[in-house]
Scaffold this motif. Structure first.
Motif, PDB file in Angstrom:
ATOM      1  N   GLY A 195      16.514  19.798 -21.843  1.00 57.36           N
ATOM      2  CA  GLY A 195      17.235  20.731 -21.233  1.00 57.36           C
ATOM      3  C   GLY A 195      17.415  21.984 -21.974  1.00 57.36           C
ATOM      4  N   ASN A 196      18.045  21.821 -23.183  1.00 60.94           N
ATOM      5  CA  ASN A 196      18.334  22.989 -23.951  1.00 60.94           C
ATOM      6  C   ASN A 196      16.662  23.471 -24.300  1.00 60.94           C
ATOM      7  OD1 ASN A 196      20.893  22.617 -23.598  1.00 60.94           O
ATOM      8  ND2 ASN A 196      21.089  22.004 -25.853  1.00 60.94           N
ATOM      9  N   LEU A 197      16.816  24.831 -24.552  1.00 60.55           N
ATOM     10  CA  LEU A 197      15.517  25.507 -24.864  1.00 60.55           C
ATOM     11  C   LEU A 197      15.500  25.803 -26.241  1.00 60.55           C
ATOM     12  CD1 LEU A 197      15.075  27.924 -21.826  1.00 60.55           C
ATOM     13  CD2 LEU A 197      14.428  25.548 -21.893  1.00 60.55           C
ATOM     14  N   PHE A 237      15.134  32.867 -25.104  1.00 63.74           N
ATOM     15  CA  PHE A 237      15.652  33.961 -24.400  1.00 63.74           C
ATOM     16  C   PHE A 237      15.223  35.292 -24.741  1.00 63.74           C
ATOM     17  CE2 PHE A 237      19.331  36.657 -23.033  1.00 63.74           C
ATOM     18  CZ  PHE A 237      19.186  36.528 -21.604  1.00 63.74           C
ATOM     19  N   GLY A 246      23.857  27.982 -10.551  1.00 65.14           N
ATOM     20  CA  GLY A 246      23.468  26.558 -10.891  1.00 65.14           C
ATOM     21  C   GLY A 246      23.322  25.490  -9.948  1.00 65.14           C
ATOM     22  N   THR A 247      22.482  24.483 -10.482  1.00 67.63           N
ATOM     23  CA  THR A 247      22.045  23.638  -9.371  1.00 67.63           C
ATOM     24  C   THR A 247      23.451  22.733  -9.048  1.00 67.63           C
ATOM     25  OG1 THR A 247      20.025  23.307 -10.411  1.00 67.63           O
ATOM     26  CG2 THR A 247      20.741  21.302  -9.330  1.00 67.63           C
ATOM     27  N   SER A 299      17.143  27.908 -15.329  1.00 64.97           N
ATOM     28  CA  SER A 299      17.157  27.321 -16.384  1.00 64.97           C
ATOM     29  C   SER A 299      16.413  26.930 -17.477  1.00 64.97           C
ATOM     30  CB  SER A 299      18.316  26.035 -16.383  1.00 64.97           C
ATOM     31  OG  SER A 299      19.476  26.454 -15.590  1.00 64.97           O
ATOM     32  N   LYS A 300      15.146  26.550 -17.017  1.00 63.85           N
ATOM     33  CA  LYS A 300      13.961  26.054 -17.842  1.00 63.85           C
ATOM     34  C   LYS A 300      13.285  26.949 -18.314  1.00 63.85           C
ATOM     35  CE  LYS A 300      15.578  21.871 -16.324  1.00 63.85           C
ATOM     36  NZ  LYS A 300      16.570  21.506 -17.283  1.00 63.85           N
ATOM     37  N   SER A 340      17.084  30.973 -19.291  1.00 61.13           N
ATOM     38  CA  SER A 340      18.143  30.263 -20.129  1.00 61.13           C
ATOM     39  C   SER A 340      18.923  29.210 -19.082  1.00 61.13           C
ATOM     40  CB  SER A 340      19.092  31.523 -20.450  1.00 61.13           C
ATOM     41  OG  SER A 340      20.194  31.172 -20.525  1.00 61.13           O
ATOM     42  N   PRO A 341      19.318  28.241 -19.987  1.00 62.99           N
ATOM     43  CA  PRO A 341      20.369  27.435 -18.939  1.00 62.99           C
ATOM     44  C   PRO A 341      21.723  27.734 -19.176  1.00 62.99           C
ATOM     45  CG  PRO A 341      19.504  26.248 -21.260  1.00 62.99           C
ATOM     46  CD  PRO A 341      18.973  27.773 -21.078  1.00 62.99           C
ATOM     47  N   ALA A 342      22.158  28.905 -20.185  1.00 62.29           N
ATOM     48  CA  ALA A 342      23.538  29.437 -20.219  1.00 62.29           C
ATOM     49  C   ALA A 342      23.461  30.572 -19.316  1.00 62.29           C
ATOM     50  CB  ALA A 342      23.544  29.734 -21.567  1.00 62.29           C
ATOM     51  N   LEU A 343      22.720  31.048 -18.632  1.00 58.33           N
ATOM     52  CA  LEU A 343      23.013  32.273 -17.556  1.00 58.33           C
ATOM     53  C   LEU A 343      23.569  31.648 -16.405  1.00 58.33           C
ATOM     54  CD1 LEU A 343      20.003  34.630 -17.449  1.00 58.33           C
ATOM     55  CD2 LEU A 343      22.274  35.043 -18.162  1.00 58.33           C
ATOM     56  N   ARG A 344      23.384  30.328 -15.949  1.00 57.29           N
ATOM     57  CA  ARG A 344      23.700  29.698 -14.705  1.00 57.29           C
ATOM     58  C   ARG A 344      23.403  30.679 -13.545  1.00 57.29           C
ATOM     59  NH1 ARG A 344      23.008  26.732 -16.154  1.00 57.29           N
ATOM     60  NH2 ARG A 344      24.040  25.622 -14.339  1.00 57.29           N
ATOM     61  N   CYS A 392      22.213  31.477 -25.759  1.00 59.41           N
ATOM     62  CA  CYS A 392      21.539  31.825 -24.583  1.00 59.41           C
ATOM     63  C   CYS A 392      20.531  30.709 -24.230  1.00 59.41           C
ATOM     64  CB  CYS A 392      20.941  33.254 -24.423  1.00 59.41           C
ATOM     65  SG  CYS A 392      21.863  34.453 -24.453  1.00 59.41           S
ATOM     66  N   ASP A 393      20.164  30.014 -25.348  1.00 58.00           N
ATOM     67  CA  ASP A 393      19.144  28.897 -24.921  1.00 58.00           C
ATOM     68  C   ASP A 393      19.474  27.551 -24.890  1.00 58.00           C
ATOM     69  OD1 ASP A 393      16.822  30.798 -25.621  1.00 58.00           O
ATOM     70  OD2 ASP A 393      17.671  30.833 -27.583  1.00 58.00           O
ATOM     71  N   ALA A 394      21.025  27.252 -24.767  1.00 55.76           N
ATOM     72  CA  ALA A 394      21.464  25.833 -24.504  1.00 55.76           C
ATOM     73  C   ALA A 394      22.330  26.020 -23.221  1.00 55.76           C
ATOM     74  CB  ALA A 394      22.092  25.556 -25.848  1.00 55.76           C
ATOM     75  N   TYR A 395      22.630  24.826 -22.873  1.00 52.10           N
ATOM     76  CA  TYR A 395      23.775  24.553 -21.982  1.00 52.10           C
ATOM     77  C   TYR A 395      24.971  24.825 -22.538  1.00 52.10           C
ATOM     78  CZ  TYR A 395      20.807  23.105 -18.321  1.00 52.10           C
ATOM     79  OH  TYR A 395      19.710  22.820 -17.388  1.00 52.10           O
ATOM     80  N   TYR A 404      28.351  21.415 -16.623  1.00 51.46           N
ATOM     81  CA  TYR A 404      28.419  22.711 -17.471  1.00 51.46           C
ATOM     82  C   TYR A 404      29.202  23.806 -17.062  1.00 51.46           C
ATOM     83  CZ  TYR A 404      24.344  22.683 -14.324  1.00 51.46           C
ATOM     84  OH  TYR A 404      23.710  22.816 -13.405  1.00 51.46           O
ATOM     85  N   PRO A 448      28.402  32.217 -16.975  1.00 43.57           N
ATOM     86  CA  PRO A 448      27.425  32.394 -18.057  1.00 43.57           C
ATOM     87  C   PRO A 448      27.841  32.527 -19.594  1.00 43.57           C
ATOM     88  CG  PRO A 448      26.972  33.688 -16.226  1.00 43.57           C
ATOM     89  CD  PRO A 448      28.400  33.109 -15.894  1.00 43.57           C
TER      90      PRO A 448
END
Lengths: 459, 459
Positions: free
Chosen positions: A105-107, A112, A171-172, A303-304, A307-311, B133-136, B333, B337
């Motif tokens: 999940g985390n990149l 980014f 977000g999902t 997110s994939k 960025s997963p943190a951009l929501r 930015c790359d993580a939840y 989460y 953002p």
């Protein structure tokens, strides 16, 4: 901020810290003048704004005050001390959970496109359009981003999609919760894959819908039976890369599912979260592209791929649900910040394709490295579930060890792998001894040594 | 992008547009080379990145292609034309609804501290912490921002608040919906002020809770009776500036309300959306600061003081609800953002106080200008509800005209004012002929002429 972190801190913070320490230690006594902004900027070869930012920070904390005509003067700390709680510090960076962290999940750090994001943020905030920050934003999302998404749905995913149908979401999880508000009273049951994505399951349960698990084992053999028995009129599926097995939904089941929806006046929520990453063959087109009766709600995410943190994610609503959505949410406002939507819209217009290709190449290399290393080092005692898609692999022990035993042995060798039992509604159906080995976050060069450490820990 | 807009567009777009037009018009024929990136950057006195961005855009649209060794070459447009839908354009800026728009909620263009936001975004994205930015992100919000908020609650609002209790959320509507998931089964009724904020009412109804209106007329005389009769165990109130009347909740009612909550094992949702703006006397402390039994959920927002388009607000949960919140949302989460939270945390640390003071001064001047102009020009035929708080005034016709008549007459004079009937659950209770005249968005210098136009239109 500790001294060891100062090398990486922004310059204004380092200037602030240096002067702060001087003042605290009495090197610069109360009443003494700080260097002039211009003089210090020249000395350090930086802009005056940088020095000014440091001085503002000192001023806001009471260490210095601006005196007209005489610049910044150090203040008496005795007058600053109060019984107020300590002012928060600026925090550092989170740490990985192990030397080799096969999280999912985390990149990977650096994925980014920070430079492009900065540049586009600058462009937008410098321009006349920045007034968008001062107003409530469109409840369905910003036009430009919706048009970029619709354009890609049409040209790259074979869907018949207008920007009107696109709704930008945060977000999902929250988009599932929002979607369910349209379906309350319609049986209040959501059929879901078993095993399936626990995050969406929790969102469904938060919305007070029951979850009806539909088994996907043995090539989805019992899926339709379970679905028919559930009474659900909404089913959540991940056809292009089933989570967590990474299986691709067979073409015949896709047709059956669409017919089921048509027959039962039901809707299919297609979560296409991982379309961009496949390593063996081309993806089947999304269900939504086969859907000529408007029975599919398509869901995509950034997110994939960004960025997963951009929501940010999006729904593509079939025309029949569009009016329902508008009547429920049309008088609210978007939950996704305007600025982020504008920057992403611009980025999709300019840099997206290149960014995605680079990430696809990198993920393919990591997939090959991981499957290769697992085959080479784990040997016959483990089953490796390879499907040529996804950002993780499932690895199952054939010798009856439990997932907890596998996880603990790995952790003792400073390797993090993750459990899978929680993806089953009925944990008794879980095969046991299966762990998730992700590669979205770990660096490519850590994969081979990480798998070797894992193999030693498990041997 | 029209030619007339080019002056304000970022440079790379102007370069792109210029070359795009040259190619479209045949000035640069297929096969011809574009200027070298370095050469054009030198000629224009800009960075190579800027020129490169323009060239990437041309390339992504098929106007040019990069040829190793020979730079960028113009492509044959005949080969580019496809049946694909037209590529979206970049859009412009929304327009106000009238020459004098007394809207409520939106802020005056330029309120957002765009320069500081850019600088802090740069700092964060250039630093090592950009890997965030790359993580939840943390489901409760980023630590730094939560600490900044808690620090202000404690030092400026008299609340006993730790960062643990602060939950960063994506706006009032979604935080109310999230909060209600903790209360399902507890009567499923929310008591609300009558009249009250229709946006929260809609969020409550989306969550399938019933709304029990509690009348605030005549100094809240029937409020507690209505509340007791409702059976609700959750009440939503706006004590520091009741929406839409801008009344301040009397001190005695505050104590009664806290006692009611204690007695009924109920909770009070205190929406303190407008604490920062008052023009006559100091604000009463929030209910949450009087609450020693943990019965108040406090809600604050950045929409009035920073940006309504940023979609950020926060809850301060009493300890008893903290565990419930964590058990429901702890595995999800944050919906806000990461980058926005980090930038805001940094901004609160540095520039917030100065920004807020400036806005407070400006809003006070606008309040005085609006009340002064309304008194001077409308005369005795209208009642002006002044309470020394808020970002709008209610103005009611004494002659029996309806709100629609007032709005239409104003609109004919190119002035926008807004209806208030929708704030009542029972519209028969609405006094009739009351309109909302907001000043958060209109420029100070437009207030006096806007009110004069309004007075002429209504005379």
């Amino acid at each position: 901020m500790g001294t060891d972190e100062q090398g990486t801190a922004p310059l204004y913070q380092r200037i602030y810290q240096h002067l702060h320490d001087d003042i605290e230690q009495g090197v610069r006594p109360p009443g003494s003048k700080l260097p002039s902004i211009r003089g210090l900027a020249d000395e350090l070869g930086c802009s005056r704004n940088t020095v000014e930012a440091a001085y503002r920070l000192l001023t806001s904390e009471g260490y210095a005050a601006s005196r007209p005509g005489s610049g910044y003067v150090v203040q008496d700390l005795a007058l600053v001390e109060t019984s107020a709680p300590e002012r928060p510090e600026i925090l550092g960076v989170p740490q990985p959970r192990a030397r080799y962290d096969f999280t999912y999940g985390n990149l990977e750090p650096g994925t980014f496109p920070a430079a492009a994001w900065r540049a586009l943020t600058d462009d937008i905030l410098l321009g006349v359009e920045s007034v968008g920050c001062d107003a409530y934003n469109d409840p369905l999302g910003e036009d430009e981003l919706r048009r970029e998404i619709a354009w890609r749905m049409t040209t790259q995913r074979g869907m018949d999609c207008t920007p009107d149908q696109v709704v930008v979401q945060g977000g999902t999880h929250s988009s599932v919760q929002n979607l369910l508000t349209l379906f309350r009273g319609d049986a209040d049951v959501v059929a879901m894959e078993e095993p399936g994505y626990d995050g969406v399951r929790a969102a469904v349960e938060r919305s007070r819908f029951a979850v009806a698990p539909c088994r996907i084992a043995d090539g989805y053999a019992r899926f339709i039976d379970d679905l028919e028995a559930s009474g659900a009129r909404l089913v959540y599926v991940t056809p292009s890369s089933q989570f967590p097995t990474c299986q691709v939904m067979p073409v015949r089941l896709r047709a059956t599912l669409l017919a089921w929806a048509e027959e039962h006046d039901a809707y299919i929520l297609e979560d296409d979260y991982c379309r961009d990453f496949r390593y063996r063959e081309r993806a089947l087109p999304p269900l939504a592209s086969m859907d000529d009766r408007g029975r599919v709600v398509y869901m995509g995410t950034f997110s994939k791929s960004l960025s997963p943190a951009l929501r940010m994610n999006y729904l593509v609503l079939p025309p029949a649900l569009l009016e329902r959505w508008r009547s429920v949410f049309g008088a609210s406002y978007s939950e996704v910040p305007w600025l982020n939507q504008r920057v992403l819209g611009r980025f999709m217009h300019d840099g997206w394709d290149r960014h995605l290709r680079r990430l696809q190449v990198r993920n393919r290399r990591k997939y090959e490295a991981l499957t290769g290393a697992l085959r080479a080092h784990l040997g016959g005692a483990f089953r490796i579930m390879e499907n040529g898609t996804g950002l993780h692999l499932l690895v199952c022990a054939r010798d009856g060890r439990s997932e907890d035993e596998l996880i603990e042995a790995a952790r003792a060798a400073d390797v993090a792998v993750y459990g899978t039992r929680r993806y089953w509604v009925d944990p008794d159906r879980a095969p046991g001894g299966c762990v998730l080995v992700g590669f979205s976050s770990i660096a490519e060069e850590d994969i081979e040594p990480g798998v070797r450490a894992l193999a030693r820990a498990w041997s």
